[in-house]
Design a protein around this motif. Sequence first.
Motif, PDB file in Angstrom:
ATOM      1  N   VAL A  33       0.835  -1.200   0.000  1.00 51.72           N
ATOM      2  CA  VAL A  33       0.000   0.000   0.000  1.00 51.72           C
ATOM      3  C   VAL A  33       0.870   1.251   0.000  1.00 51.72           C
ATOM      4  O   VAL A  33       1.841   1.342   0.751  1.00 51.72           O
ATOM      5  CB  VAL A  33      -0.934   0.000   1.233  1.00 51.72           C
ATOM      6  CG1 VAL A  33      -1.737   1.297   1.315  1.00 51.72           C
ATOM      7  CG2 VAL A  33      -1.881  -1.205   1.176  1.00 51.72           C
ATOM      8  N   PRO A  49       0.456   5.793  -0.746  1.00 51.32           N
ATOM      9  CA  PRO A  49      -0.389   6.927  -1.126  1.00 51.32           C
ATOM     10  C   PRO A  49       0.311   7.796  -2.169  1.00 51.32           C
ATOM     11  O   PRO A  49       1.532   7.950  -2.151  1.00 51.32           O
ATOM     12  CB  PRO A  49      -0.530   7.692   0.191  1.00 51.32           C
ATOM     13  CG  PRO A  49       0.794   7.463   0.869  1.00 51.32           C
ATOM     14  CD  PRO A  49       1.267   6.087   0.456  1.00 51.32           C
ATOM     15  N   VAL A 103      -5.012   5.886  -2.980  1.00 50.36           N
ATOM     16  CA  VAL A 103      -4.345   4.829  -2.217  1.00 50.36           C
ATOM     17  C   VAL A 103      -3.972   3.723  -3.196  1.00 50.36           C
ATOM     18  O   VAL A 103      -4.836   2.999  -3.688  1.00 50.36           O
ATOM     19  CB  VAL A 103      -5.247   4.279  -1.102  1.00 50.36           C
ATOM     20  CG1 VAL A 103      -4.542   3.130  -0.371  1.00 50.36           C
ATOM     21  CG2 VAL A 103      -5.611   5.385  -0.121  1.00 50.36           C
ATOM     22  N   LEU A 151      -3.841  -2.277   4.249  1.00 49.59           N
ATOM     23  CA  LEU A 151      -4.896  -1.401   3.733  1.00 49.59           C
ATOM     24  C   LEU A 151      -5.793  -0.911   4.871  1.00 49.59           C
ATOM     25  O   LEU A 151      -6.122   0.279   4.936  1.00 49.59           O
ATOM     26  CB  LEU A 151      -5.720  -2.136   2.678  1.00 49.59           C
ATOM     27  CG  LEU A 151      -6.821  -1.313   1.998  1.00 49.59           C
ATOM     28  CD1 LEU A 151      -6.254  -0.046   1.370  1.00 49.59           C
ATOM     29  CD2 LEU A 151      -7.550  -2.151   0.950  1.00 49.59           C
ATOM     30  N   PHE A 177      -3.782   1.651   6.936  1.00 49.57           N
ATOM     31  CA  PHE A 177      -3.556   2.946   6.282  1.00 49.57           C
ATOM     32  C   PHE A 177      -4.850   3.742   6.136  1.00 49.57           C
ATOM     33  O   PHE A 177      -4.863   4.959   6.343  1.00 49.57           O
ATOM     34  CB  PHE A 177      -2.894   2.757   4.918  1.00 49.57           C
ATOM     35  CG  PHE A 177      -2.533   4.077   4.286  1.00 49.57           C
ATOM     36  CD1 PHE A 177      -1.537   4.857   4.840  1.00 49.57           C
ATOM     37  CD2 PHE A 177      -3.219   4.550   3.188  1.00 49.57           C
ATOM     38  CE1 PHE A 177      -1.226   6.093   4.297  1.00 49.57           C
ATOM     39  CE2 PHE A 177      -2.915   5.778   2.643  1.00 49.57           C
ATOM     40  CZ  PHE A 177      -1.905   6.553   3.201  1.00 49.57           C
ATOM     41  N   LEU A 178      -5.953   3.073   5.793  1.00 48.61           N
ATOM     42  CA  LEU A 178      -7.226   3.791   5.698  1.00 48.61           C
ATOM     43  C   LEU A 178      -7.617   4.378   7.051  1.00 48.61           C
ATOM     44  O   LEU A 178      -8.149   5.500   7.131  1.00 48.61           O
ATOM     45  CB  LEU A 178      -8.321   2.863   5.182  1.00 48.61           C
ATOM     46  CG  LEU A 178      -8.262   2.521   3.697  1.00 48.61           C
ATOM     47  CD1 LEU A 178      -9.342   1.503   3.335  1.00 48.61           C
ATOM     48  CD2 LEU A 178      -8.421   3.766   2.821  1.00 48.61           C
ATOM     49  N   LEU A 185      -5.535   7.422   7.472  1.00 45.79           N
ATOM     50  CA  LEU A 185      -5.933   8.442   6.499  1.00 45.79           C
ATOM     51  C   LEU A 185      -7.250   9.099   6.888  1.00 45.79           C
ATOM     52  O   LEU A 185      -7.402  10.326   6.774  1.00 45.79           O
ATOM     53  CB  LEU A 185      -6.063   7.792   5.121  1.00 45.79           C
ATOM     54  CG  LEU A 185      -6.103   8.690   3.886  1.00 45.79           C
ATOM     55  CD1 LEU A 185      -4.809   9.461   3.738  1.00 45.79           C
ATOM     56  CD2 LEU A 185      -6.347   7.844   2.639  1.00 45.79           C
ATOM     57  N   LEU A 227      -9.788  11.937  -0.026  1.00 43.28           N
ATOM     58  CA  LEU A 227      -9.553  10.578  -0.503  1.00 43.28           C
ATOM     59  C   LEU A 227     -10.389  10.367  -1.752  1.00 43.28           C
ATOM     60  O   LEU A 227     -11.616  10.444  -1.704  1.00 43.28           O
ATOM     61  CB  LEU A 227      -9.929   9.558   0.572  1.00 43.28           C
ATOM     62  CG  LEU A 227      -9.859   8.080   0.170  1.00 43.28           C
ATOM     63  CD1 LEU A 227      -8.464   7.719  -0.307  1.00 43.28           C
ATOM     64  CD2 LEU A 227     -10.293   7.190   1.328  1.00 43.28           C
ATOM     65  N   ILE A 271      -9.100   4.084  -4.384  1.00 43.37           N
ATOM     66  CA  ILE A 271      -8.133   3.009  -4.162  1.00 43.37           C
ATOM     67  C   ILE A 271      -7.806   2.479  -5.542  1.00 43.37           C
ATOM     68  O   ILE A 271      -8.704   2.141  -6.319  1.00 43.37           O
ATOM     69  CB  ILE A 271      -8.708   1.903  -3.273  1.00 43.37           C
ATOM     70  CG1 ILE A 271      -9.016   2.452  -1.878  1.00 43.37           C
ATOM     71  CG2 ILE A 271      -7.742   0.719  -3.182  1.00 43.37           C
ATOM     72  CD1 ILE A 271      -9.746   1.470  -0.976  1.00 43.37           C
TER      73      ILE A 271
END
Length: 283
Positions: free
Chosen positions: A20, A22, A33, A72, A75-76, A79, A96, A99
Amino acid sequence: MSKVLNIYDHDRDSAGMAYVYPVISRRAGGVSVGINLNTNSACNWRCIYCQVPDLKRGGAPELDLIKLAGELRSFLRELLQGDFMQRRVPAEAQRLNDIALSGNGEPTSAREFVQVVDLIGEIMAEFDLIRKIKLVLITNGSLIQRAKVQEGLRKMAGLGGEVWFKLDSATANGMRRINSTRQTVEKMHGNLRTAALLCPTWLQTCVFELDGQPPAHVEREAYLKFIGRLRTEGVPLHGVLLYGLARTSMQPEAGRLSALPQEWMLNFAAEIEKQGVAVKLSC
């Protein structure tokens, strides 16, 4: 200190994770992402403008789906609930957007492609992101004929996803020169038609000067004819993502490439629009 993201740097290691990463996407207009399934930097094409260092021929390695899912989710969470946006993203891009299955090679070469789409769908549901952000597949389209890839596209469509299908040239010579592939134009056409019928699909086209020269007239005409044929056949193409060079190529041809003048880009975009196709231009 962690560096602030920008459109000129798509470092796959920017978040310190295996799969992953960004990026600030010019075409997405916010934070994308990225999911890098090709951690071995292997691809079945070799585009001369590719920014992947040490690129080699091949497909994606075996994936660690548990690790991918953990990265994932983590990180989400950072974020959406942490301060990543404030620390790492310019104010104008603090949203955002998607993905994206992208990375260091052709993502559909992964044997676990369908499982990856399922996994991302589950995690998007957990974060209440389905149909609120895009799930994007960035692909050269060369493997769309595979049943498993088509199954993945159907599942993506159910998640409100879309395909960005590479078309840098509509001639065999152009594809060999730019993408280092011997795929035929007819196969490209067939795979694009299949993709567009399974999942909302955009063409993504990179244009640039090679040895100080813009794309030749024969190349531009072949491209416009290709678009026109799609329209005539009723292929439900959403439009064209037309873009120029923003980052340095890591391929041997790097010194031969340069950005096109904005006027040339605008004129070509207008020619495409005359075919009845929407264009999103990123110079």
